[in-house]
Design an enzyme around this catalytic site. Structure first.
Site, mmCIF file in Angstrom:
data_model
loop_
_atom_site.group_PDB
_atom_site.id
_atom_site.type_symbol
_atom_site.label_atom_id
_atom_site.label_comp_id
_atom_site.label_asym_id
_atom_site.label_seq_id
_atom_site.Cartn_x
_atom_site.Cartn_y
_atom_site.Cartn_z
ATOM 1 N N ASP A 136 -20.913 12.611 -4.757
ATOM 2 C CA ASP A 136 -20.367 12.131 -3.551
ATOM 3 C C ASP A 136 -20.789 12.599 -2.364
ATOM 4 O O ASP A 136 -21.131 13.691 -2.129
ATOM 5 C CB ASP A 136 -18.767 11.948 -3.825
ATOM 6 C CG ASP A 136 -18.286 13.394 -3.539
ATOM 7 O OD1 ASP A 136 -18.771 14.375 -4.218
ATOM 8 O OD2 ASP A 136 -17.214 13.622 -2.896
ATOM 9 N N GLU A 200 -16.357 16.115 -4.627
ATOM 10 C CA GLU A 200 -16.320 17.457 -4.350
ATOM 11 C C GLU A 200 -15.669 17.234 -2.657
ATOM 12 O O GLU A 200 -15.084 18.243 -2.204
ATOM 13 C CB GLU A 200 -17.897 18.032 -3.959
ATOM 14 C CG GLU A 200 -17.804 19.485 -3.660
ATOM 15 C CD GLU A 200 -18.030 19.622 -2.032
ATOM 16 O OE1 GLU A 200 -18.089 20.690 -1.704
ATOM 17 O OE2 GLU A 200 -18.331 18.617 -1.616
#
Length: 512
Positions: A136, A200
């Site tokens: 991400d 994350e």
């Protein structure tokens, strides 16, 4: 007679002072130029697979471009682009066929979109290790970008796009290195895992944490973990003219608080002497004006400067080699810049302020959100106590939204993982000095503390001063040369990790 005696005493004191000064200067110079540094003498293994063919260079550049074009954005814990995350999983299966078809590799999807790979080694007696990266990225509003942030456009030797430095470069680098090694028939001696988290940027609770739970259920223990983090810094550290590799051996903790004031509402034509906004504004102002204590010397940050002391230009090399004397001065200097101030203390950042809905209505409630990044020598409770004592107003209610203590400091002396990492940095980046450092941001690696005591945070890229602001900022980019070195780094690391011992330390002294 009295005058003569006083002159004699004065001369004696002056002589003693001068002798003391000469001795002090001698001590400073001797320490500066003979300070030993424990290093390990690695013999480069020329038989390792390292070189990339021209076709492979083009492949890895195109692989990164394709990854950038998939907008795997994490907006908040409640909002992610799950369509893009699913597409990314399909993309890596298409681009890295050897990884997904090899009999040496087990793959599974966890938490919906995160990926866990186990690469089986031939020696079951060796403890496995873990390579981490995350899929991400943070949002990238296209305004002010030179190119569309999810175009993966190449310009003047650079690939532009969100994720080129954080952290799709490492995702693609790890998988591409494994793909190339498998094509060459390489079979690792030491088993290892690859974990690719999908959240994350918003905590890692649904991604990295699920990976950890899976490994714990299997009783897995790790020799070391390598995640994103610090880098090879070129011209970033003032006073050092050569590139320096910093490896994060810990990362700061975090506390996010809501400060709330509740008062009676009213009309702006008849305001009370104090309002919810005024009371709260005074409270957050006190927090900003009264910084958390300077903790320099209580954490691993002093270790970093001592490791690099011989690399600083004169006269900074004298200061860094003699922190027993100069640490109070250095700690004050570090406070002057936001980037170095974050190293020496817990930082205070007011991030959200909510109050009022209409210009003629005095609101009953005002709320401010404050984020603290904790110095490794402090705990969450210590910071909460300081906040309470600083505000000193019972009308301000504190509520903890989320918190975690700083991560334990990983070893950098006799740790297998640190020295494999050090060796690989020397092999790939032409031998820059390597020193432990503190990650001021947080990574997925914080979820792995129960699997190993050796967690390292290092992104294998060279960053110049102008590159640092591009991370999470505008015009994020990476050069084609940098992505090639990054892949070579992981190729080298995987092969270097097949050792089961490290060479003894040698004292490297810099003689007068």
């Amino acid at each position: 007679m009295a005058v003569s005696r006083w002159k004699a005493v004065g001369s004696t004191l002056l002589a003693a002072f001068l002798v003391g000064l000469v001795v002090l200067i001698a001590v400073l110079l001797i320490r500066t130029y003979t300070l030993p540094t424990a290093v390990r003498k690695w013999n480069r293994n020329e038989s390792l697979i390292t070189e990339l063919a021209e076709k492979e260079r083009k492949q890895l550049v195109e692989a990164l471009k394709g990854a950038i074009r998939i907008p795997t954005v994490s907006f908040s814990e409640e909002e992610q682009n799950t369509t893009a995350l699913r597409e990314f999983g399909e993309y890596i299966q298409k681009v890295f066929p050897q990884v997904f078809s090899s009999s040496l590799i087990q793959h599974e999807v966890l938490g919906g979109y995160s990926h866990l790979f186990k690469v089986q080694g031939s020696d079951h007696n060796l403890l496995p290790y873990m390579l981490l990266a995350h899929i991400d990225v943070v949002p990238a509003p296209p305004e002010s970008w030179e190119v569309p942030p999810f175009s993966g456009e190449e310009r003047d030797g650079y690939i532009y796009g969100r994720g080129t430095l954080d952290d799709k470069n490492c995702v693609i680098g790890i998988l591409q290195s494994l793909e190339f090694l498998l094509k060459r028939g390489h079979k690792p001696r030491r088993s290892f895992y690859i974990g690719l988290g999908h959240d994350e940027e918003i905590s890692g609770h649904k991604g990295a944490q699920k990976i950890v739970e899976k490994l714990q259920s299997q009783g897995v223990k790790l020799a070391f973990v390598l995640d994103e983090g610090l880098a090879v810094l070129d011209g970033v550290i003032q006073g050092i003219s050569q590139p320096v590799a910093l490896v994060g051996t810990t990362e700061k903790g975090s506390v996010t608080l809501d400060l709330t004031v509740n008062r009676l509402p009213g009309h702006s034509s008849m305001p009370p002497s104090e309002t919810s906004i005024g009371i709260l504004a005074a409270a957050v102002s006190r927090l900003e004006q009264n910084m958390m204590p300077n903790m320099f010397g209580n954490g691993p940050e002093q270790d970093m400067f001592e490791h690099l002391s011989t690399k600083f230009d004169f006269p900074l090399n004298i200061i860094m080699a003699n922190l027993w004397l100069f640490s109070p001065i250095l700690s004050r200097i570090l406070e002057l810049s936001p980037s170095t101030n974050a190293i020496v203390r817990t930082t205070t950042a007011l991030t959200i302020f909510k109050a009022g809905i209409k210009s003629n209505v005095i609101p009953p409630t005002a709320t401010a959100t404050v984020n603290f990044r904790l110095h490794p020598a402090q705990t969450v409770q210590e910071v909460l106590d300081i906040v309470q004592n600083t505000i000193k107003d019972e009308r301000v209610e504190l509520s903890v939204l989320n918190s975690f203590d700083p991560l334990p400091v990983s070893p950098n002396d006799m740790s297998l993982g640190y020295h494999i990492l050090q060796r690989t940095i020397h092999d790939v980046f032409s031998g820059p000095p390597v020193a432990p450092g503190v990650c001021v941001g947080n990574t997925d690696s914080r979820h792995f503390v129960n699997l190993t005591n050796s967690i390292y945070r290092f992104s294998p890229v060279v960053l110049k001063k102008e590159d640092v602001d591009r991370i999470h900022g505008l015009n994020e980019r990476i050069s084609k040369e940098a992505i090639e070195l990054l892949v070579q780094f992981y190729i080298q690391l995987i092969q270097n990790s097949d050792t089961d011992n490290i060479p003894p330390p040698h004292l490297d002294t810099h003689e007068l």
